[in-house]
Scaffold this motif. Structure first.
Motif, PDB file in Angstrom:
ATOM      1  N   GLY A 194       0.777  -1.234   0.000  1.00 31.26           N
ATOM      2  CA  GLY A 194       0.000   0.000   0.000  1.00 31.26           C
ATOM      3  C   GLY A 194       0.807   1.281   0.000  1.00 31.26           C
ATOM      4  N   ARG A 195       2.120   1.214   0.088  1.00 29.79           N
ATOM      5  CA  ARG A 195       2.951   2.421   0.145  1.00 29.79           C
ATOM      6  C   ARG A 195       3.137   3.065  -1.219  1.00 29.79           C
ATOM      7  N   VAL A 196       3.014   2.303  -2.294  1.00 28.22           N
ATOM      8  CA  VAL A 196       3.152   2.819  -3.658  1.00 28.22           C
ATOM      9  C   VAL A 196       1.801   2.652  -4.345  1.00 28.22           C
ATOM     10  N   THR A 197       1.310   3.710  -4.975  1.00 20.86           N
ATOM     11  CA  THR A 197      -0.046   3.676  -5.517  1.00 20.86           C
ATOM     12  C   THR A 197      -0.123   3.766  -7.034  1.00 20.86           C
ATOM     13  N   GLN A 198       0.992   4.023  -7.708  1.00 21.51           N
ATOM     14  CA  GLN A 198       0.973   4.141  -9.159  1.00 21.51           C
ATOM     15  C   GLN A 198       2.080   3.302  -9.783  1.00 21.51           C
ATOM     16  N   ALA A 199       1.747   2.695 -10.917  1.00 24.15           N
ATOM     17  CA  ALA A 199       2.738   1.918 -11.655  1.00 24.15           C
ATOM     18  C   ALA A 199       3.760   2.855 -12.278  1.00 24.15           C
ATOM     19  N   SER A 200       5.015   2.458 -12.235  1.00 26.11           N
ATOM     20  CA  SER A 200       6.086   3.252 -12.829  1.00 26.11           C
ATOM     21  C   SER A 200       7.316   2.368 -13.027  1.00 26.11           C
ATOM     22  N   VAL A 201       8.073   2.653 -14.069  1.00 23.43           N
ATOM     23  CA  VAL A 201       9.326   1.933 -14.274  1.00 23.43           C
ATOM     24  C   VAL A 201      10.350   2.310 -13.203  1.00 23.43           C
ATOM     25  N   PHE A 256      11.221   2.191  -3.192  1.00 24.11           N
ATOM     26  CA  PHE A 256      11.013   3.505  -3.775  1.00 24.11           C
ATOM     27  C   PHE A 256       9.916   3.376  -4.815  1.00 24.11           C
ATOM     28  N   GLY A 257       8.927   4.269  -4.774  1.00 24.21           N
ATOM     29  CA  GLY A 257       7.859   4.149  -5.751  1.00 24.21           C
ATOM     30  C   GLY A 257       7.018   5.397  -5.880  1.00 24.21           C
ATOM     31  N   LYS A 258       6.231   5.411  -6.931  1.00 21.40           N
ATOM     32  CA  LYS A 258       5.434   6.566  -7.316  1.00 21.40           C
ATOM     33  C   LYS A 258       4.103   6.574  -6.564  1.00 21.40           C
ATOM     34  N   VAL A 259       3.742   7.760  -6.051  1.00 21.28           N
ATOM     35  CA  VAL A 259       2.466   7.925  -5.351  1.00 21.28           C
ATOM     36  C   VAL A 259       1.634   9.068  -5.935  1.00 21.28           C
ATOM     37  N   GLY A 260       2.150   9.791  -6.898  1.00 23.64           N
ATOM     38  CA  GLY A 260       1.446  10.898  -7.528  1.00 23.64           C
ATOM     39  C   GLY A 260       2.155  11.294  -8.801  1.00 23.64           C
ATOM     40  N   ARG A 261       1.605  12.298  -9.471  1.00 24.22           N
ATOM     41  CA  ARG A 261       2.189  12.715 -10.757  1.00 24.22           C
ATOM     42  C   ARG A 261       3.685  13.001 -10.636  1.00 24.22           C
ATOM     43  N   ASP A 262       4.058  13.785  -9.673  1.00 25.88           N
ATOM     44  CA  ASP A 262       5.468  14.110  -9.436  1.00 25.88           C
ATOM     45  C   ASP A 262       5.851  13.817  -7.983  1.00 25.88           C
ATOM     46  N   ARG A 263       5.266  12.788  -7.406  1.00 24.94           N
ATOM     47  CA  ARG A 263       5.522  12.460  -5.997  1.00 24.94           C
ATOM     48  C   ARG A 263       5.929  10.995  -5.862  1.00 24.94           C
ATOM     49  N   THR A 293       7.584   7.955  -2.891  1.00 26.23           N
ATOM     50  CA  THR A 293       7.811   7.595  -1.498  1.00 26.23           C
ATOM     51  C   THR A 293       9.094   6.779  -1.409  1.00 26.23           C
ATOM     52  N   LEU A 294       9.810   6.958  -0.314  1.00 26.09           N
ATOM     53  CA  LEU A 294      11.070   6.248  -0.096  1.00 26.09           C
ATOM     54  C   LEU A 294      11.058   5.694   1.325  1.00 26.09           C
ATOM     55  N   ASP A 295      11.165   4.382   1.441  1.00 25.57           N
ATOM     56  CA  ASP A 295      11.274   3.713   2.732  1.00 25.57           C
ATOM     57  C   ASP A 295      12.605   2.976   2.766  1.00 25.57           C
ATOM     58  N   TYR A 296      13.287   3.051   3.879  1.00 26.02           N
ATOM     59  CA  TYR A 296      14.574   2.373   4.005  1.00 26.02           C
ATOM     60  C   TYR A 296      14.765   1.938   5.452  1.00 26.02           C
ATOM     61  N   ARG A 297      15.735   1.074   5.649  1.00 27.97           N
ATOM     62  CA  ARG A 297      16.066   0.602   6.985  1.00 27.97           C
ATOM     63  C   ARG A 297      17.564   0.340   7.066  1.00 27.97           C
ATOM     64  N   SER A 298      18.017   0.060   8.252  1.00 30.07           N
ATOM     65  CA  SER A 298      19.421  -0.286   8.463  1.00 30.07           C
ATOM     66  C   SER A 298      19.761  -1.477   7.571  1.00 30.07           C
ATOM     67  N   PRO A 325      20.053   7.712   5.836  1.00 29.00           N
ATOM     68  CA  PRO A 325      19.202   8.546   4.969  1.00 29.00           C
ATOM     69  C   PRO A 325      19.910   9.039   3.708  1.00 29.00           C
ATOM     70  N   LEU A 326      21.158   9.434   3.831  1.00 34.58           N
ATOM     71  CA  LEU A 326      21.886   9.937   2.667  1.00 34.58           C
ATOM     72  C   LEU A 326      22.076   8.854   1.608  1.00 34.58           C
ATOM     73  N   GLN A 327      22.415   7.646   2.029  1.00 34.86           N
ATOM     74  CA  GLN A 327      22.585   6.547   1.080  1.00 34.86           C
ATOM     75  C   GLN A 327      21.263   6.221   0.381  1.00 34.86           C
ATOM     76  N   ALA A 328      20.179   6.150   1.158  1.00 35.43           N
ATOM     77  CA  ALA A 328      18.874   5.829   0.591  1.00 35.43           C
ATOM     78  C   ALA A 328      18.456   6.896  -0.423  1.00 35.43           C
ATOM     79  N   PHE A 329      18.639   8.158  -0.073  1.00 39.97           N
ATOM     80  CA  PHE A 329      18.282   9.250  -0.973  1.00 39.97           C
ATOM     81  C   PHE A 329      19.119   9.202  -2.248  1.00 39.97           C
ATOM     82  N   GLY A 330      20.406   8.932  -2.129  1.00 40.56           N
ATOM     83  CA  GLY A 330      21.276   8.830  -3.301  1.00 40.56           C
ATOM     84  C   GLY A 330      20.865   7.699  -4.225  1.00 40.56           C
ATOM     85  N   ILE A 331      20.499   6.569  -3.656  1.00 38.52           N
ATOM     86  CA  ILE A 331      20.033   5.436  -4.465  1.00 38.52           C
ATOM     87  C   ILE A 331      18.748   5.818  -5.195  1.00 38.52           C
ATOM     88  N   ALA A 332      17.817   6.456  -4.486  1.00 34.06           N
ATOM     89  CA  ALA A 332      16.553   6.867  -5.102  1.00 34.06           C
ATOM     90  C   ALA A 332      16.788   7.855  -6.245  1.00 34.06           C
TER      91      ALA A 332
END
Length: 90
Positions: free
Chosen positions: A31-38, A54-61, A63-68, A72-79
Motif C-alpha cells: 500500500g505504500r506505492v499507488t501508481q505503476a512506474s518503471v 522507492f515508488g510513485k504515489v502521484g504525478r510528481d511524488r 515515497t522512499l522507505d529504508y532501513r538499516s 538517509p543519505l545513502q537511501a536518498f542517493g540510491i533513489a
C-alpha cells in the motif's frame, strides 16, 4: 583487508512476480506505492529482507522507505539514481 571486505553488504533488486490477472509483473509495496512506474523498485539483502523501497504515489511524488544498514543519505542517493533526467535541466 578482510576487515574492510567483511563490512560490504550486497543488495539486489527484488525480482517482480508475474500477475496473471493484470498480465504484468508486480512488486508488493503493501500500500505504500499507488501508481505503476518503471522507477518503482525494491532492494533486498542476502536474506531477502527489503532494505529499501522507492515508488510513485502521484504525478510528481514518490515515497522512499529504508532501513538499516542504509543511512538517509545513502537511501536518498540510491533513489535519485533511478531518475534518467537531471533535475533543473528541463
Amino acid at each position: 583487508m578482510n576487515g574492510i571486505l567483511s563490512s560490504i553488504i550486497k543488495l539486489e533488486n527484488k525480482v517482480p512476480e508475474w500477475n496473471n490477472e493484470s498480465q504484468t509483473y508486480i512488486l508488493n509495496f503493501n500500500g505504500r506505492v499507488t501508481q505503476a512506474s518503471v522507477k518503482n523498485f525494491q532492494l533486498i539483502d542476502e536474506d531477502g529482507v527489503i532494505v529499501l523501497q522507492f515508488g510513485k504515489v502521484g504525478r510528481d511524488r514518490f515515497t522512499l522507505d529504508y532501513r538499516s544498514p542504509l543511512c538517509p543519505l545513502q537511501a536518498f542517493g540510491i533513489a535519485l539514481s533511478s531518475f534518467e533526467r537531471k533535475f533543473g535541466c528541463e
